[in-house]
Motif scaffolding. Sequence first.
Motif, PDB file in Angstrom:
ATOM      1  N   ARG B   5       0.840  -1.209   0.000  1.00  0.00           N
ATOM      2  CA  ARG B   5       0.000   0.000   0.000  1.00  0.00           C
ATOM      3  C   ARG B   5       0.870   1.252   0.000  1.00  0.00           C
ATOM      4  O   ARG B   5       0.571   2.240  -0.664  1.00  0.00           O
ATOM      5  N   ALA B   6       2.005   1.200   0.747  1.00  0.00           N
ATOM      6  CA  ALA B   6       2.928   2.342   0.745  1.00  0.00           C
ATOM      7  C   ALA B   6       3.482   2.548  -0.662  1.00  0.00           C
ATOM      8  O   ALA B   6       3.582   3.673  -1.156  1.00  0.00           O
ATOM      9  N   PHE B   7       3.808   1.427  -1.347  1.00  0.00           N
ATOM     10  CA  PHE B   7       4.342   1.547  -2.705  1.00  0.00           C
ATOM     11  C   PHE B   7       3.314   2.105  -3.676  1.00  0.00           C
ATOM     12  O   PHE B   7       3.664   2.780  -4.650  1.00  0.00           O
ATOM     13  N   ALA B   8       2.026   1.790  -3.413  1.00  0.00           N
ATOM     14  CA  ALA B   8       0.977   2.355  -4.269  1.00  0.00           C
ATOM     15  C   ALA B   8       1.040   3.879  -4.199  1.00  0.00           C
ATOM     16  O   ALA B   8       0.913   4.566  -5.220  1.00  0.00           O
ATOM     17  N   VAL B   9       1.283   4.408  -2.990  1.00  0.00           N
ATOM     18  CA  VAL B   9       1.384   5.863  -2.822  1.00  0.00           C
ATOM     19  C   VAL B   9       2.628   6.379  -3.551  1.00  0.00           C
ATOM     20  O   VAL B   9       2.574   7.386  -4.264  1.00  0.00           O
ATOM     21  N   THR B  10       3.750   5.662  -3.383  1.00  0.00           N
ATOM     22  CA  THR B  10       4.992   6.056  -4.064  1.00  0.00           C
ATOM     23  C   THR B  10       4.768   6.175  -5.567  1.00  0.00           C
ATOM     24  O   THR B  10       5.126   7.163  -6.201  1.00  0.00           O
ATOM     25  N   GLU B 224      -2.110   5.769   7.964  1.00  0.00           N
ATOM     26  CA  GLU B 224      -1.408   7.055   7.886  1.00  0.00           C
ATOM     27  C   GLU B 224       0.094   6.831   7.727  1.00  0.00           C
ATOM     28  O   GLU B 224       0.759   7.544   6.972  1.00  0.00           O
ATOM     29  N   SER B 225       0.619   5.810   8.441  1.00  0.00           N
ATOM     30  CA  SER B 225       2.060   5.544   8.354  1.00  0.00           C
ATOM     31  C   SER B 225       2.439   5.107   6.938  1.00  0.00           C
ATOM     32  O   SER B 225       3.511   5.421   6.443  1.00  0.00           O
ATOM     33  N   GLU B 226       1.524   4.396   6.268  1.00  0.00           N
ATOM     34  CA  GLU B 226       1.807   3.948   4.906  1.00  0.00           C
ATOM     35  C   GLU B 226       1.820   5.132   3.940  1.00  0.00           C
ATOM     36  O   GLU B 226       2.623   5.185   3.004  1.00  0.00           O
ATOM     37  N   LEU B 227       0.933   6.078   4.196  1.00  0.00           N
ATOM     38  CA  LEU B 227       0.889   7.277   3.357  1.00  0.00           C
ATOM     39  C   LEU B 227       2.205   8.052   3.496  1.00  0.00           C
ATOM     40  O   LEU B 227       2.827   8.445   2.505  1.00  0.00           O
ATOM     41  N   VAL B 228       2.646   8.235   4.756  1.00  0.00           N
ATOM     42  CA  VAL B 228       3.889   8.976   5.009  1.00  0.00           C
ATOM     43  C   VAL B 228       5.085   8.224   4.416  1.00  0.00           C
ATOM     44  O   VAL B 228       5.945   8.811   3.761  1.00  0.00           O
ATOM     45  N   ALA B 229       5.106   6.901   4.599  1.00  0.00           N
ATOM     46  CA  ALA B 229       6.219   6.103   4.079  1.00  0.00           C
ATOM     47  C   ALA B 229       6.235   6.122   2.549  1.00  0.00           C
ATOM     48  O   ALA B 229       7.299   6.201   1.929  1.00  0.00           O
ATOM     49  N   GLY B 230       5.043   6.062   1.946  1.00  0.00           N
ATOM     50  CA  GLY B 230       4.950   6.088   0.488  1.00  0.00           C
ATOM     51  C   GLY B 230       5.534   7.369  -0.084  1.00  0.00           C
ATOM     52  O   GLY B 230       6.302   7.348  -1.046  1.00  0.00           O
ATOM     53  N   TYR B 231       5.166   8.485   0.532  1.00  0.00           N
ATOM     54  CA  TYR B 231       5.735   9.776   0.118  1.00  0.00           C
ATOM     55  C   TYR B 231       7.243   9.786   0.338  1.00  0.00           C
ATOM     56  O   TYR B 231       8.003  10.321  -0.476  1.00  0.00           O
ATOM     57  N   PHE B 233       9.410   7.272   0.317  1.00  0.00           N
ATOM     58  CA  PHE B 233      10.082   6.504  -0.750  1.00  0.00           C
ATOM     59  C   PHE B 233      10.177   7.352  -2.003  1.00  0.00           C
ATOM     60  O   PHE B 233      11.223   7.463  -2.631  1.00  0.00           O
ATOM     61  N   ALA B 234       9.046   7.948  -2.361  1.00  0.00           N
ATOM     62  CA  ALA B 234       8.996   8.702  -3.617  1.00  0.00           C
ATOM     63  C   ALA B 234      10.015   9.837  -3.600  1.00  0.00           C
ATOM     64  O   ALA B 234      10.773  10.014  -4.556  1.00  0.00           O
TER      65      ALA B 234
END
Lengths: 242, 376
Positions: B5-10, B224-231, B233-234
């Motif tokens: 899910r984090a990668f989806a945000v990335t 929320e942590s996945e959203l922050v982590a995704g950003y 990574f990006a």
Amino acid sequence: MMDDVCIRDLEKDFGGFKAINKLSLRVKRGEIYGLLGPNGAGKTTVIKILCGVLRPSSGEAYVLDMKVPDPSVSSRVGYMPQELALYRGLTVHENLAFYGEVFGLTKAQIDVREQALLKLVDLEASRNRLIDQLSGGMQHRISLACALLHEPQLLFLDEPTVGVDPDLRASFWRYFEGLRDSGITMLITTHYMDEARHCDRIGFMRDGSLIAEGSPQQLLDLTHTDSLEDAFLAYSQTEGPQ
Amino acid sequence: MKVSRAFAVTKRVLRDLKNDRRQLALIFIAPLLVISLFGVAFTGNVKDVRVVVVNGDVVAGNSSLSDKIISNLDTSVLNVAYSNSESDAVAQVQNGSASAVIVFPGHLTQSVAARAAGQTSVAQENITIKLLADKSNPNVSNPIIGAVNTAVAETIEGLGRQAPVSVDSSNAIYGANAQFIDFFAPGIISIAVWQLTTLLTLISFVGERTSGTLSRLLASPLKESELVAGYAFAFGIIGTTQSAVLLTAAVILFNVTIVGDVLLAFGVIALLAIVSEGLGILLSSLARREAQAIQFLPIVVLPAFLLSGVFWPIQAIPAWLRPVSYLLPTTYAVEAVRAVILRGWGLDKIYPDVVVLLIFASVFLVLATLLLRRRE
């Protein structure tokens, strides 16, 4: 079986301003419940609490038997916010794929759902266009498709038809009725009184409270009016029979 | 936390950038322009400074000491002119046509020879070369003084005389051929990444709030942590790419020295990008609209630009202001990146800076997650 949505004595305070005041209502499984009222009546706040975006100040709200906010219901609930909630710099497909991945769908599942939904909203040809290049009505349809992607059992639609032309509004209500017939429960807010006749039940909201509730026909009969707008005004002026 | 899910945000953030060609161009072109401008205009070396020589030391033939010193002056720095009177030469400095006057006393050659032969009666003023410089701009006067001192030292050495004490600075520990651009290129690259990442995150997040996408995400299974982590990574990826382009340009255009492990430098910059991303999310809660977000730019960029050791070392900053420098993550990133690129230091030596950056990153990311998790 409990109702899909059950709200009891809900209150929401925004720094002294009471957006929701002692609200109680239930939405039965498989019905379209219309929450009607003028701007500022608290409709959006109710939806946001049910989706877990806001926290109640007091009282309680249950969604699919879970007291919200509870992250575990999110995968079974679809939410179409009032703002279109699309990434304008991405294509239609990229938006759908992103929300699909967020909901944990596989690539194959996303492809199947995307095809079906673009067909439903009649935008198959626009799959690779940027959201920014679509008309307002097309963006509304994509926003709806994003809410339906993960096949939710319960849908919260916040003003889905605002700013949409009459033709498209009529087709939106056809989608909604189709979805209801397939067993999906819907809570829809609107301030267009006339289109609420498509709902199974309606709640009139004003100043954060429910001032009347019933089927469209019941409300017309009780107020001896022939439009829901007049019915709302009748309740609004008299603080009507509850 | 689910990585997919984090990668989806990335992927979403990177796609947004990929589709927006203008934004993409700005990410690379704006800092390239900055580094080129600084590199060209601000090499740190003055050239062609006019100095006027008043030479009273005339000896038959051309074996005067003053002539030898003059011939040893670095002509790439100094443009030597002559005058017969000191007052005329000083007037040239006063009217701005020259920057310094060098006055050789009469009988300098004889006096020096006499002093060398052990005659103690030679007056000090007869063996003193006067350098009258316009010191209002040290960037100009210091190289003049340096050039004259060097010429005098070289001349004395050429005469086969041993100075009583000498300093040999020809063997450098680090940065043997370092120019000013070698010093500030690592800093400029770090600041470019800091500025871009903070601003892009800030604007993206204000956008997520106003467009309703954040509401949709908060109502979804995405944590929320996945959203922050995704950003994170990006922007780690974007920051590394940006710094790679800038460093390549600095090497091609200005022949910037790289003696260390470039990948380690990129790692530090990626870490700085993650710190900036956390800061961007935190600042986004203070801005209601994108126009307000833009106004954070000077607050974010200027202190980092001036106080984190990009152009002058932290030691040159007044002591009372230095704590601010130490509160800026860029201070540690600039120091670490410069040490890696210019001195070839490894992780074993830059780890204190890396640890501080890791602490900044953890604190900002945790605060950003808590901020998003906080429901009104």
